[in-house]
Scaffold this active site. Structure first.
Site, PDB file in Angstrom:
ATOM      1  N   CYS A 137      34.726  44.999  34.688  1.00  0.00           N
ATOM      2  CA  CYS A 137      34.823  45.689  33.403  1.00  0.00           C
ATOM      3  C   CYS A 137      35.714  46.927  33.517  1.00  0.00           C
ATOM      4  O   CYS A 137      35.310  47.939  34.106  1.00  0.00           O
ATOM      5  CB  CYS A 137      33.426  46.077  32.928  1.00  0.00           C
ATOM      6  SG  CYS A 137      33.412  47.000  31.381  1.00  0.00           S
ATOM      7  N   CYS A 166      34.324  49.974  31.802  1.00  0.00           N
ATOM      8  CA  CYS A 166      33.240  50.605  32.566  1.00  0.00           C
ATOM      9  C   CYS A 166      33.751  51.339  33.803  1.00  0.00           C
ATOM     10  O   CYS A 166      33.310  52.449  34.099  1.00  0.00           O
ATOM     11  CB  CYS A 166      32.234  49.548  33.026  1.00  0.00           C
ATOM     12  SG  CYS A 166      31.567  48.506  31.733  1.00  0.00           S
ATOM     13  N   ASP A 167      34.650  50.702  34.550  1.00  0.00           N
ATOM     14  CA  ASP A 167      35.010  51.191  35.878  1.00  0.00           C
ATOM     15  C   ASP A 167      36.472  51.574  36.065  1.00  0.00           C
ATOM     16  O   ASP A 167      36.850  52.086  37.117  1.00  0.00           O
ATOM     17  CB  ASP A 167      34.660  50.125  36.929  1.00  0.00           C
ATOM     18  CG  ASP A 167      33.177  49.791  36.934  1.00  0.00           C
ATOM     19  OD1 ASP A 167      32.368  50.703  36.663  1.00  0.00           O
ATOM     20  OD2 ASP A 167      32.824  48.631  37.218  1.00  0.00           O
TER      21      ASP A 167
END
Length: 179
Positions: free
Chosen positions: A34, A37-38
């Site tokens: 992701c 997300c990251d």
């Protein structure tokens, strides 16, 4: 034993993996899925995106705005994403596209340090800080495959969340849908 009038199955899906040694141990330690997300953890670093479809190119475009270098590794001879995404990616100076490439090895014990990519029989080592795998999802329908209709891709077949059995409904990423 539980009894009820209806059952809703919402088992979701999981990310498809490459199937390489030590891959699962490196998830969260260099291997990610992701970008939202990251991705920020890789500001000014070198990353690879594995895949050539829409999701992979969206990830690569996003990462190209924050990373020093982005490699896109696609295992066939062309990107399979929509033309608009391919065109947008081609404007990025810090992106290198590797076609006909398959990741064959992950280098690093506790953290991903590099990958080896087989490009038409030649092995290329790429040192990097992270890798985002964008090669699709696997529906988690295994537990109901004997009782519900499953399509060729493993998704539970539905008609607006209604299955082939009365009283059983499906929601989320384990079902077939138009999107």
């Amino acid at each position: 034993i539980f009894e009820g009038k209806t059952l809703i199955i919402a088992t979701g899906s999981k990310y498809r993996l490459l199937g390489l040694e030590n891959e699962e141990n490196l998830i969260g330690n260099g291997i990610h899925f992701c970008v939202a997300c990251d991705g920020a953890f890789f500001k000014d670093k070198v990353v690879a995106v594995i895949g050539g479809g829409n999701s992979a190119l969206i990830n690569a475009i996003t990462l190209s705005d924050i990373c020093k270098k982005v490699y896109v590794v696609q295992n066939i001879d062309q990107l399979s994403a929509e033309k608009t995404l391919i065109d947008k990616l081609s404007t990025k100076n810090n992106v290198e596209i590797i076609l006909n490439g398959s990741v064959t090895s992950l280098i690093g014990e506790n953290n991903l340090e590099a990958i080896e990519v087989d490009v038409l029989g030649k092995i290329r080592k790429i040192e990097l800080d992270g890798m985002f795998i964008s090669i699709g999802l696997i529906p988690q329908s295994e537990i109901v495959k004997e009782i519900l209709s499953i399509n060729q891709y493993g998704y539970i077949e539905t008609n607006d969340c209604v299955t082939n059995l009365e009283g059983i409904y499906v929601a989320g990423d384990c079902r077939d849908k138009k999107v």
